[in-house]
Scaffold this motif. Structure first.
Motif, PDB file in Angstrom:
ATOM      1  N   THR A 201      -2.599  11.079  -4.170  1.00  0.00           N
ATOM      2  CA  THR A 201      -2.558  11.621  -5.528  1.00  0.00           C
ATOM      3  C   THR A 201      -3.345  10.809  -6.546  1.00  0.00           C
ATOM      4  N   GLY A 202      -3.645   9.554  -6.236  1.00  0.00           N
ATOM      5  CA  GLY A 202      -4.308   8.693  -7.203  1.00  0.00           C
ATOM      6  C   GLY A 202      -3.343   8.057  -8.187  1.00  0.00           C
ATOM      7  N   MET A 203      -2.061   8.410  -8.072  1.00  0.00           N
ATOM      8  CA  MET A 203      -1.045   7.858  -8.964  1.00  0.00           C
ATOM      9  C   MET A 203      -0.674   6.459  -8.484  1.00  0.00           C
ATOM     10  N   ARG A 204      -0.889   5.487  -9.359  1.00  0.00           N
ATOM     11  CA  ARG A 204      -0.586   4.104  -8.994  1.00  0.00           C
ATOM     12  C   ARG A 204       0.918   3.881  -8.921  1.00  0.00           C
ATOM     13  N   THR A 205       1.315   3.131  -7.935  1.00  0.00           N
ATOM     14  CA  THR A 205       2.711   2.728  -7.848  1.00  0.00           C
ATOM     15  C   THR A 205       2.752   1.222  -7.659  1.00  0.00           C
ATOM     16  N   GLY A 206       3.896   0.656  -7.962  1.00  0.00           N
ATOM     17  CA  GLY A 206       4.051  -0.790  -7.854  1.00  0.00           C
ATOM     18  C   GLY A 206       5.154  -1.157  -6.897  1.00  0.00           C
ATOM     19  N   ASN A 207       5.549  -2.399  -6.991  1.00  0.00           N
ATOM     20  CA  ASN A 207       6.664  -2.881  -6.188  1.00  0.00           C
ATOM     21  C   ASN A 207       7.919  -2.095  -6.513  1.00  0.00           C
TER      22      ASN A 207
ATOM     23  N   ALA B  21       0.858  -1.186   0.000  1.00  0.00           N
ATOM     24  CA  ALA B  21       0.000   0.000   0.000  1.00  0.00           C
ATOM     25  C   ALA B  21       0.893   1.234   0.000  1.00  0.00           C
ATOM     26  N   ASP B  22       0.497   2.235  -0.730  1.00  0.00           N
ATOM     27  CA  ASP B  22       1.326   3.428  -0.870  1.00  0.00           C
ATOM     28  C   ASP B  22       0.500   4.666  -0.509  1.00  0.00           C
ATOM     29  N   GLU B  23       1.002   5.430   0.442  1.00  0.00           N
ATOM     30  CA  GLU B  23       0.295   6.637   0.871  1.00  0.00           C
ATOM     31  C   GLU B  23       0.201   7.658  -0.257  1.00  0.00           C
TER      32      GLU B  23
ATOM     33  N   SER C 231       8.877   1.207  -9.296  1.00  0.00           N
ATOM     34  CA  SER C 231       7.705   1.625  -8.545  1.00  0.00           C
ATOM     35  C   SER C 231       6.767   2.478  -9.407  1.00  0.00           C
ATOM     36  N   LEU C 232       7.342   3.355 -10.223  1.00  0.00           N
ATOM     37  CA  LEU C 232       6.536   4.246 -11.061  1.00  0.00           C
ATOM     38  C   LEU C 232       5.931   3.558 -12.280  1.00  0.00           C
ATOM     39  N   HIS C 233       6.679   2.658 -12.916  1.00  0.00           N
ATOM     40  CA  HIS C 233       6.271   2.147 -14.225  1.00  0.00           C
ATOM     41  C   HIS C 233       5.773   0.703 -14.259  1.00  0.00           C
ATOM     42  N   GLU C 234       6.080  -0.081 -13.244  1.00  0.00           N
ATOM     43  CA  GLU C 234       5.664  -1.485 -13.290  1.00  0.00           C
ATOM     44  C   GLU C 234       4.149  -1.660 -13.438  1.00  0.00           C
ATOM     45  N   PRO C 235       3.306  -0.863 -12.764  1.00  0.00           N
ATOM     46  CA  PRO C 235       1.857  -1.047 -12.963  1.00  0.00           C
ATOM     47  C   PRO C 235       1.432  -0.867 -14.421  1.00  0.00           C
TER      48      PRO C 235
END
Length: 194
Positions: free
Chosen positions: A54-60, A47-49, A99-103
């Motif tokens: 921001t609604g911006m999805r992040t990944g592992n 889970a990412d705060e 974290s930024l691009h994997e999703p």
């Protein structure tokens, strides 16, 4: 598996082929398994705060432990030389980029795979793809080949063949079949015949 035939139409090129019933079922199973692997990876994201705010999805932020997933979701940056200070900079960069691009990458792979599943002839038979669907097939088949090739340890030095009694011998045959399927499709997309 027949070769792909490119047909020019008023709506753009179409790509025709046919699959035997067992080929269609095998491809469906392989692609479904790959989607499952990607969804498992996606669901393991912490889970990412920032995402909540921001609604911006992040990944592992850490790479997959499984070699097959590492091949499907490789590091973004590989230093050309070993730095005397160590590899912390490369690891930090990879962590941030992952974290930024994997999703988005997982989404793109899943969408291509789903398009293949949506357009494969159930029970085998003749079928025709629009150009966008053909590109999705090329992408999804490539991902399945990468996953299976990793499991088989396929590399520049083989294996080209396995003894018939080897437990993975049939899997190598499937890998080679996927290679031919992909090659003929790519040639069709390029407008070439073989």
């Amino acid at each position: 598996m027949r070769k792909w035939k490119r047909v020019e139409t008023a709506d753009g090129p179409r790509f025709r082929s046919a699959l035997a019933e067992h080929e269609a079922a095998l491809l469906q199973n392989l692609v479904t398994s790959m989607i499952g692997m990607l969804e498992e990876r996606e669901s393991s994201s912490p889970a990412d705060e920032l995402e909540a705010i921001t609604g911006m999805r992040t990944g592992n932020s850490s790479p997959p432990q499984d070699e097959t997933l590492k091949r499907l979701l490789p590091d973004f940056y590989r230093p050309q030389t070993d730095h005397p200070a160590g590899s912390n900079t490369a690891e930090s960069l990879n962590s941030a980029l992952r974290s930024l691009h994997e999703p988005e990458i997982i989404d793109a792979k899943r969408q291509a795979a789903q398009r293949l599943l949506d357009t494969i002839p159930t029970g085998g038979g003749k079928f025709e793809l629009a150009e966008d669907d053909a590109h999705a097939w090329a992408s999804a088949v490539n991902d399945v080949r990468l996953a299976l090739g990793t499991m088989l340890d396929v590399g520049p030095n083989g294996p080209d063949a396995l003894p018939p009694d080897h437990p993975m011998a049939g899997h190598l045959d499937v890998y080679q079949w996927l290679t031919v399927l992909q090659e003929y499709l790519i040639l069709g997309l390029m407008g070439k015949s073989r």
